[in-house]
Design an enzyme around this catalytic site. Sequence first.
Site, PDB file in Angstrom:
ATOM      1  CB  ALA A  72      57.453  50.888  55.606  1.00 20.20           C
ATOM      2  CB  THR A  73      57.882  55.466  58.638  1.00 23.57           C
ATOM      3  OG1 THR A  73      57.097  54.582  59.441  1.00 23.57           O
ATOM      4  CG2 THR A  73      57.490  56.904  58.967  1.00 23.57           C
ATOM      5  CD  GLN A 168      52.396  43.414  58.785  1.00 27.40           C
ATOM      6  OE1 GLN A 168      52.603  42.206  58.911  1.00 27.40           O
ATOM      7  NE2 GLN A 168      52.925  44.303  59.616  1.00 27.40           N
ATOM      8  CB  SER A 184      59.508  47.686  56.591  1.00 30.28           C
ATOM      9  OG  SER A 184      60.439  47.898  57.627  1.00 30.28           O
ATOM     10  CG  HIS A 186      61.497  45.469  60.890  1.00 33.40           C
ATOM     11  ND1 HIS A 186      60.643  45.199  61.942  1.00 33.40           N
ATOM     12  CD2 HIS A 186      61.109  46.661  60.389  1.00 33.40           C
ATOM     13  CE1 HIS A 186      59.778  46.183  62.078  1.00 33.40           C
ATOM     14  NE2 HIS A 186      60.039  47.076  61.145  1.00 33.40           N
ATOM     15  CB  THR A 222      76.272  57.452  53.817  1.00 36.05           C
ATOM     16  OG1 THR A 222      76.962  58.675  53.528  1.00 36.05           O
ATOM     17  CG2 THR A 222      77.184  56.269  53.532  1.00 36.05           C
ATOM     18  CB  CYS A 304      53.096  51.643  65.165  1.00 39.72           C
ATOM     19  SG  CYS A 304      54.147  50.701  64.051  1.00 39.72           S
TER      20      CYS A 304
END
Length: 361
Positions: A72-73, A168, A184, A186, A222, A304
């Site tokens: 996501a970053t 979230q 994201s 994960h 890639t 984070c």
Amino acid sequence: MIYLDYQATTPLAPEARDAMLQWLDGPGGSGFGNPHSPHRMGRQAAAAVELARDRVAALFPAGGKVIFTSGATEAINLAIRGSGSGGSVSYSAIEHAAVIDTAEDAGKAHVLNVAKNGQCNTKQDLPADTRLVCLMQVNNEIGTIQPTVEWHRKAKESNALYLCDAVQAYGKMEVTGADMIAVSAHKLHGPKGIGALWVRSGLDIDEVQTGGGQENGLRSGTLSPALCAGFGAAAQEAKERMERDAEHVDKLWNRAIQLFDGWQLNGSADARYHGNLNIRRKGLDVNRLMSECRDVMFSAGSACASGSGRTSHVLDAIGLSKKQAKSSIRLGWGRYTTMEELEKAAEQINAAAQAQGVLER
């Protein structure tokens, strides 16, 4: 160990793991091809990537395109930097650091204030030169659900674009409309190292990283078929069992409210994702609590920012003092959390808090 830190990351779903394995074949296998190669192995890998893309896209609003990123970053950086320059970027005071730091570095930035209940105040005006509004759907620290529909409308009225950090929310509830959405893998039981930026149809953004021009010319590099396949499988599983997962999370929430009676809730009790419980006790030494409850995995704030020594900017934004912020903990649960685990964790945490003499309000 009891894992109650679902906002930081989620356990890998068995379905995601199984989907990844065939694309991790070593010598003698056929699943390690480069998806950008023209030969048969490359085409097979490319087909796996596109299947994953379709599955990830199924959790977004209809239309638009999915650009795979490293997380996501990177997706947020691509959205903020690739959507133009000049003008102001307006973001809420409780955004993730990926939004805040990127917006501040990209040029002029404007901070939108947040009410004590943890929701971004919709009564405030945007600067006349606003080009982009950034507001997350669910806050990662206190779980508050934001008025994204209203802010999307306000952005349109100001001829600005709207970026939603849905990390979230994605896979847990319907993702609301936006011009761009960052997610994201994960955080919904997929693998780490992959995320996506959804871009609505008709919107063109610029690349911010040059190279081979993969991913529609917007993100060079890639792709990993294994990570894409894992993300796709996790998204498909989340879509199929969203209602069941939500019911399970609600049951855990209702029990947690009973178990942690006497603790103070941070943020709204109503406009909230029920897999996030951010609570505090006056005078609580959180470091000591975590040390004494070492078999329970929970957080003292955003993962984070762990180790930074700074108090949470989110808790500060909703009006908590530094002492109140430092006496707060975040518990997060989800699909694989059992009621027994939650009850055992609560017993340990409450006992450790009582030993500090801070169990009462």
